[in-house]
Motif scaffolding. Structure first.
Motif, PDB file in Angstrom:
ATOM      1  N   ALA A 110       0.833  -1.190   0.000  1.00 43.36           N
ATOM      2  CA  ALA A 110       0.000   0.000   0.000  1.00 43.36           C
ATOM      3  C   ALA A 110       0.876   1.252   0.000  1.00 43.36           C
ATOM      4  O   ALA A 110       2.013   1.240   0.502  1.00 43.36           O
ATOM      5  CB  ALA A 110      -0.912   0.005   1.222  1.00 43.36           C
ATOM      6  N   ALA A 111       0.334   2.332  -0.549  1.00 44.08           N
ATOM      7  CA  ALA A 111       1.129   3.555  -0.692  1.00 44.08           C
ATOM      8  C   ALA A 111       1.670   4.045   0.641  1.00 44.08           C
ATOM      9  O   ALA A 111       2.860   4.393   0.758  1.00 44.08           O
ATOM     10  CB  ALA A 111       0.293   4.641  -1.360  1.00 44.08           C
ATOM     11  N   LEU A 112       0.829   4.078   1.675  1.00 43.98           N
ATOM     12  CA  LEU A 112       1.302   4.587   2.960  1.00 43.98           C
ATOM     13  C   LEU A 112       2.326   3.650   3.583  1.00 43.98           C
ATOM     14  O   LEU A 112       3.238   4.100   4.289  1.00 43.98           O
ATOM     15  CB  LEU A 112       0.127   4.819   3.908  1.00 43.98           C
ATOM     16  N   ASP A 113       2.213   2.348   3.336  1.00 47.51           N
ATOM     17  CA  ASP A 113       3.227   1.420   3.832  1.00 47.51           C
ATOM     18  C   ASP A 113       4.562   1.658   3.134  1.00 47.51           C
ATOM     19  O   ASP A 113       5.628   1.530   3.753  1.00 47.51           O
ATOM     20  CB  ASP A 113       2.778  -0.031   3.631  1.00 47.51           C
ATOM     21  N   ILE A 114       4.506   1.995   1.853  1.00 46.88           N
ATOM     22  CA  ILE A 114       5.743   2.319   1.133  1.00 46.88           C
ATOM     23  C   ILE A 114       6.383   3.563   1.741  1.00 46.88           C
ATOM     24  O   ILE A 114       7.594   3.582   2.028  1.00 46.88           O
ATOM     25  CB  ILE A 114       5.442   2.534  -0.360  1.00 46.88           C
ATOM     26  N   LEU A 115       5.590   4.581   1.966  1.00 46.69           N
ATOM     27  CA  LEU A 115       6.140   5.838   2.449  1.00 46.69           C
ATOM     28  C   LEU A 115       6.605   5.761   3.898  1.00 46.69           C
ATOM     29  O   LEU A 115       7.466   6.543   4.315  1.00 46.69           O
ATOM     30  CB  LEU A 115       5.096   6.950   2.291  1.00 46.69           C
ATOM     31  N   ARG A 116       6.074   4.796   4.669  1.00 47.77           N
ATOM     32  CA  ARG A 116       6.492   4.631   6.062  1.00 47.77           C
ATOM     33  C   ARG A 116       7.616   3.607   6.212  1.00 47.77           C
ATOM     34  O   ARG A 116       8.103   3.372   7.323  1.00 47.77           O
ATOM     35  CB  ARG A 116       5.299   4.180   6.905  1.00 47.77           C
ATOM     36  N   ASP A 117       8.056   3.025   5.117  1.00 44.98           N
ATOM     37  CA  ASP A 117       9.017   1.924   5.177  1.00 44.98           C
ATOM     38  C   ASP A 117      10.378   2.391   5.698  1.00 44.98           C
ATOM     39  O   ASP A 117      10.894   3.430   5.283  1.00 44.98           O
ATOM     40  CB  ASP A 117       9.183   1.319   3.779  1.00 44.98           C
ATOM     41  N   THR A 118      10.950   1.587   6.609  1.00 42.99           N
ATOM     42  CA  THR A 118      12.288   1.885   7.159  1.00 42.99           C
ATOM     43  C   THR A 118      13.192   0.661   7.107  1.00 42.99           C
ATOM     44  O   THR A 118      14.197   0.607   7.816  1.00 42.99           O
ATOM     45  CB  THR A 118      12.179   2.377   8.621  1.00 42.99           C
ATOM     46  N   ASP A 119      12.862  -0.326   6.260  1.00 42.79           N
ATOM     47  CA  ASP A 119      13.654  -1.559   6.232  1.00 42.79           C
ATOM     48  C   ASP A 119      15.063  -1.334   5.700  1.00 42.79           C
ATOM     49  O   ASP A 119      15.979  -2.080   6.059  1.00 42.79           O
ATOM     50  CB  ASP A 119      12.942  -2.636   5.417  1.00 42.79           C
ATOM     51  N   ASP A 120      15.256  -0.364   4.829  1.00 45.06           N
ATOM     52  CA  ASP A 120      16.611   0.042   4.458  1.00 45.06           C
ATOM     53  C   ASP A 120      17.052   1.051   5.521  1.00 45.06           C
ATOM     54  O   ASP A 120      16.790   2.248   5.421  1.00 45.06           O
ATOM     55  CB  ASP A 120      16.628   0.671   3.071  1.00 45.06           C
ATOM     56  N   ALA A 121      17.693   0.544   6.550  1.00 47.08           N
ATOM     57  CA  ALA A 121      18.005   1.389   7.708  1.00 47.08           C
ATOM     58  C   ALA A 121      18.917   2.557   7.346  1.00 47.08           C
ATOM     59  O   ALA A 121      18.841   3.629   7.948  1.00 47.08           O
ATOM     60  CB  ALA A 121      18.641   0.543   8.814  1.00 47.08           C
ATOM     61  N   ALA A 122      19.796   2.354   6.359  1.00 48.61           N
ATOM     62  CA  ALA A 122      20.735   3.417   6.002  1.00 48.61           C
ATOM     63  C   ALA A 122      20.064   4.528   5.205  1.00 48.61           C
ATOM     64  O   ALA A 122      20.374   5.709   5.390  1.00 48.61           O
ATOM     65  CB  ALA A 122      21.900   2.832   5.205  1.00 48.61           C
ATOM     66  N   GLU A 123      19.127   4.159   4.314  1.00 49.09           N
ATOM     67  CA  GLU A 123      18.469   5.149   3.452  1.00 49.09           C
ATOM     68  C   GLU A 123      16.973   4.839   3.383  1.00 49.09           C
ATOM     69  O   GLU A 123      16.449   4.411   2.362  1.00 49.09           O
ATOM     70  CB  GLU A 123      19.086   5.136   2.043  1.00 49.09           C
ATOM     71  N   PRO A 124      16.242   5.017   4.474  1.00 50.72           N
ATOM     72  CA  PRO A 124      14.831   4.623   4.521  1.00 50.72           C
ATOM     73  C   PRO A 124      13.930   5.546   3.703  1.00 50.72           C
ATOM     74  O   PRO A 124      14.300   6.678   3.375  1.00 50.72           O
ATOM     75  CB  PRO A 124      14.497   4.720   6.004  1.00 50.72           C
ATOM     76  N   MET A 125      12.732   5.055   3.423  1.00 53.85           N
ATOM     77  CA  MET A 125      11.734   5.886   2.759  1.00 53.85           C
ATOM     78  C   MET A 125      11.275   6.998   3.704  1.00 53.85           C
ATOM     79  O   MET A 125      11.190   8.163   3.305  1.00 53.85           O
ATOM     80  CB  MET A 125      10.527   5.039   2.327  1.00 53.85           C
TER      81      MET A 125
END
Length: 341
Positions: free
Chosen positions: A278-293
């Motif tokens: 979902a769009a908001l899940d994409i924008l809240r994503d932090t799984d790339d800890a070095a360069e998160p969304m």
């Protein structure tokens, strides 16, 4: 460590364009005095005071958009800062490729979802404003202290929604209208076609990506503009994501800075789209800890943090949209059109 909560204030500004600018300046004056004028970004931009393009930029503003010139004059008065400096600050991305403005947008056929990324020093000092000019459609926009509205995300009375992402174009070969002047002017248009025509009809200096949509339409548009071109991609079925660098084929020759953050957010966003996130899940994503969304780190590599997230549903007769403080799952504001609900 959990960051302190970020709040978003509310401003209602109306009247002549000078009066609107004055209200914007008074609203943002304290944050500019306490942070902006002491920041490294301000110093970098002010170092361009003698840039030979400045008189041309001012002349183009006066020629094409004198009403925005009036808003800038009111803004400077309300801020208590020199008009020349406030004008220069609102030309920052035209003169300096590394101005601290980022952002990520997810575009769907009837929806625009957007992370507004900017100077972490403004956390808690930004807000939303309902702007009601006496001679143009009213709109609601996200605001930064010291800046014109229109270069972030906004919805106007005609149901036109616009989101804006930085493109770090290297110095243009010739002067044109500052990009923040153009995006302010777009909020006075009524349709995506009018907005795109306005961009095509005027000389441009800096570069931006826009998500553009309108209530009741079955499409949104991914628009990139630079000095060289105004390029358009129609989002009809497949969703798209856009970080803050140029992607369109028409802009492939554009000299630009693509930071590690922007490149990795673009790649991560496209991967998450493939997973049907979902769009908001994409924008809240932090799984790339070095360069998160969603960017909340005090050591962000671009010195930017997410200051708000907007989710704009354009499927009905009025825009139904929400604005969230970073990471929150309950909105700080909900709107039906321009009316908070």
């Amino acid at each position: 460590m959990t960051p302190d909560p970020i709040s978003l204030s509310w401003l209602d500004a109306h009247g002549s364009h000078h009066e609107i600018g004055l209200a914007l300046g008074r609203w943002g004056a304290q944050a500019c005095r306490q942070h902006l004028i002491h920041s490294a970004a301000w110093a970098q931009v002010m170092a361009h005071r003698q840039h030979p393009a400045i008189p041309v930029l001012r002349g183009l503003l006066h020629q094409h958009f004198p009403w925005i010139e009036q808003e800038l004059a009111g803004l400077a008065e309300g801020l208590g800062l020199a008009p020349d400096d406030v004008f220069l600050w609102n030309c920052r991305g035209d003169l300096w490729a590394l101005a601290p403005d980022g952002c990520t947008t997810v575009l769907a056929p009837q929806r625009l979802s957007h992370n507004e990324d900017g100077d972490p020093g403004f956390a808690g000092a930004c807000g939303l404003a309902k702007i009601r000019p006496i001679d143009a459609p009213p709109f609601v926009s996200f605001l930064y202290p010291g800046s014109l509205p229109g270069h972030t995300f906004a919805v106007n009375q005609a149901g036109l929604a616009i989101t804006v992402n930085n493109i770090r174009a290297r110095q243009a070969r010739a002067a044109g209208l500052p990009r923040m002047i153009l995006t302010r002017a777009l909020l006075a248009t009524s349709t995506p076609a009018q907005a795109i025509t306005l961009l095509q009809a005027h000389p441009r200096m800096g570069a931006f990506h826009l998500g553009v949509g309108q209530t009741g339409a079955n499409v949104t548009f991914s628009v990139e503009f630079s000095q060289e071109a105004v390029s358009l991609q129609t989002v009809r079925q497949t969703r798209r994501v856009h970080a803050n660098h140029a992607l369109h084929e028409a802009q492939q020759g554009l000299p630009q800075v693509i930071t590690e953050s922007s490149a990795r957010r673009q790649a991560r966003g496209e991967w998450l789209l493939d997973q049907d996130a979902a769009a908001l899940d994409i924008l809240r994503d932090t799984d790339d800890a070095a360069e998160p969304m969603m960017r909340l780190s005090p050591t962000d590599t671009d010195q930017e943090n997410t200051l708000a997230t907007a989710d704009i549903d354009l499927s009905g007769e009025q825009a139904r949209w929400a604005v969230y403080c970073p990471g929150d799952h309950q909105p700080a504001y909900r709107f039906e059109g321009l009316r908070p609900s």
